[in-house]
Scaffold this active site. Structure first.
Site, short mmCIF file in Angstrom:
data_model
loop_
_atom_site.label_atom_id
_atom_site.label_comp_id
_atom_site.label_asym_id
_atom_site.label_seq_id
_atom_site.Cartn_x
_atom_site.Cartn_y
_atom_site.Cartn_z
N HIS A 130 9.36 2.95 8.43
CA HIS A 130 9.40 2.23 9.50
C HIS A 130 8.02 2.43 10.42
O HIS A 130 7.95 3.60 10.63
CB HIS A 130 10.56 1.95 10.51
CG HIS A 130 10.62 1.02 11.62
ND1 HIS A 130 10.71 -0.19 11.35
CD2 HIS A 130 10.49 1.42 12.94
CE1 HIS A 130 10.68 -0.78 12.61
NE2 HIS A 130 10.47 0.07 13.38
N ASP B 157 16.85 -0.43 10.91
CA ASP B 157 15.98 0.84 11.28
C ASP B 157 16.87 2.01 12.01
O ASP B 157 16.20 2.43 12.85
CB ASP B 157 14.86 -0.08 12.32
CG ASP B 157 14.12 -0.83 11.42
OD1 ASP B 157 13.94 -0.74 9.98
OD2 ASP B 157 13.67 -1.88 12.11
N THR C 6 21.08 2.48 6.95
CA THR C 6 22.22 2.45 7.04
C THR C 6 22.52 0.97 7.34
O THR C 6 21.43 0.14 7.58
CB THR C 6 22.91 3.45 8.13
OG1 THR C 6 21.97 3.20 9.33
CG2 THR C 6 22.78 4.91 7.72
N ARG D 1 12.84 -7.91 4.51
CA ARG D 1 14.25 -8.74 4.75
C ARG D 1 15.27 -7.68 5.35
O ARG D 1 15.21 -6.67 4.61
CB ARG D 1 14.83 -9.17 3.23
CG ARG D 1 13.64 -9.99 2.46
CD ARG D 1 13.31 -11.31 3.00
NE ARG D 1 14.66 -12.10 3.33
CZ ARG D 1 14.59 -13.11 4.04
NH1 ARG D 1 13.56 -13.47 4.86
NH2 ARG D 1 15.67 -13.77 4.40
N ILE D 2 15.98 -8.41 6.10
CA ILE D 2 17.38 -7.57 6.58
C ILE D 2 18.34 -7.46 5.40
O ILE D 2 18.78 -8.72 4.65
CB ILE D 2 17.76 -8.33 7.79
CG1 ILE D 2 16.86 -8.22 8.99
CG2 ILE D 2 18.95 -7.77 8.29
CD1 ILE D 2 17.10 -8.62 10.26
N LEU D 3 18.78 -6.58 5.30
CA LEU D 3 19.73 -6.43 3.98
C LEU D 3 21.12 -6.52 4.69
O LEU D 3 21.36 -6.08 5.65
CB LEU D 3 19.48 -5.04 3.44
CG LEU D 3 18.31 -4.84 2.66
CD1 LEU D 3 17.62 -3.49 2.28
CD2 LEU D 3 18.16 -5.86 1.35
N THR E 177 -2.22 5.13 7.42
CA THR E 177 -2.98 6.25 6.77
C THR E 177 -1.84 7.41 6.59
O THR E 177 -1.90 7.98 5.71
CB THR E 177 -4.56 6.61 7.27
OG1 THR E 177 -3.94 7.28 8.61
CG2 THR E 177 -5.35 5.51 7.38
N SER F 47 0.99 -1.29 0.06
CA SER F 47 -0.10 0.00 0.13
C SER F 47 0.83 1.24 0.04
O SER F 47 0.46 2.29 -0.60
CB SER F 47 -0.96 0.04 1.09
OG SER F 47 -0.37 0.07 2.51
N ASN F 48 1.99 1.07 0.54
CA ASN F 48 2.93 2.51 0.30
C ASN F 48 3.50 2.60 -0.92
O ASN F 48 3.48 3.82 -1.39
CB ASN F 48 4.00 2.30 1.42
CG ASN F 48 3.70 2.77 2.83
OD1 ASN F 48 3.55 3.85 3.20
ND2 ASN F 48 3.59 1.68 3.66
C1 GAR Z 1 4.09 -0.78 6.59
O1 GAR Z 1 3.33 -0.45 7.96
C2 GAR Z 1 5.60 -0.37 6.80
O2 GAR Z 1 5.87 0.73 7.46
C3 GAR Z 1 6.12 -1.80 7.48
O3 GAR Z 1 5.25 -2.56 6.75
C4 GAR Z 1 3.92 -2.23 6.09
C5 GAR Z 1 3.90 -2.66 4.84
O4 GAR Z 1 2.69 -2.02 4.40
N1 GAR Z 1 7.29 -1.87 7.32
C6 GAR Z 1 8.38 -2.54 8.11
O5 GAR Z 1 7.47 -3.01 9.12
C7 GAR Z 1 9.75 -2.62 7.86
N2 GAR Z 1 10.47 -3.28 8.97
P1 GAR Z 1 2.51 -2.08 2.92
O6 GAR Z 1 2.72 -3.22 2.16
O7 GAR Z 1 1.04 -1.97 2.70
O8 GAR Z 1 3.38 -0.77 2.34
#
Ligand code: GAR
Length: 194
Positions: free
Chosen positions: A117, A153, A149, A99-101, A180, A13-14
């Protein structure tokens, strides 16, 4: 043209919010930029359908395919880099990429790699951020866009959004409220970088 590569693992969704904003604000004309590909580490990531519907090239690099490699993480990241570098990206945008990079991957994209995050970093790095914020009695929660980095996180903060934690919140209701806001701050932060 500045190519933007977006990495997802799930609903995306992001990513969709960034794609919609790029369309609405005509990033091609305004910034000479486009989302050139969406890459997922999971074949069934729902976000891939949205990307295809919006005419964006997609590909899947399944991390599980590297499980038997001597160094699975390094092997997966190398394959991912090969795919990403076909697009010579101006920005690599992590959007729910779970995934941890490796440090090598992060170094390769230094200055070009951003993440969102679901917490107010530096609080609650890692997983289960919403439940941890509720358990800690936080009155506010939120999301952070940051440069990536080598430390998980961490990295310079580019944008944050704050939401209240309500008395009856569950991790799911809080996550929905935070999400949202993610959809507002992430496209804006990417545009600012462009
Ligand atoms: C989001 O809330 C994002 O911040 C989080 O996963 C969700 C993905 O939603 N990311 C993490 O937790 C990264 N460690 P989306 O696939 O609908 O964008």
């Amino acid at each position: 043209m500045k190519n933007i590569v977006i990495l997802i693992s799930g609903s995306g969704s992001n990513m969709a919010a960034i794609v919609r904003t790029a369309e609405e604000q005509n990033w091609a004309q305004r910034y000479n930029a486009r989302i050139s590909t969406v890459i997922s580490n999971k074949a069934d990531a729902e976000g891939l359908t949205f990307a295809k519907q919006h005419g964006i090239a997609t590909s899947v690099i399944d991390h599980k395919a590297f499980a038997s490699a001597p160094q699975p993480r390094e092997a997966f990241d190398a394959a991912l880099m090969t795919e990403i570098d076909k697009h010579q990206p101006h920005l690599v945008v992590l959007a729910g990429f779970m995934r941890i990079l490796t440090p090598g991957f992060v170094a390769h994209y230094e200055g070009r790699l951003v993440n969102i995050h679901p917490s107010l970093l530096p609080a609650f790095a890692g997983l289960n951020t919403h439940q941890r914020a509720i358990d800690a009695g936080c009155k506010f929660a939120g999301a952070t866009v940051h440069r990536v980095t080598a430390e998980l996180d961490h990295g310079p903060i580019l944008a944050q959004a704050v939401v209240p934690v309500l008395p009856d919140d569950t991790a799911d209701t809080l996550a929905a409220r935070v999400l949202t806001q993610e959809h507002l701050i992430y496209p804006k932060a990417v545009a600012e970088l462009l």
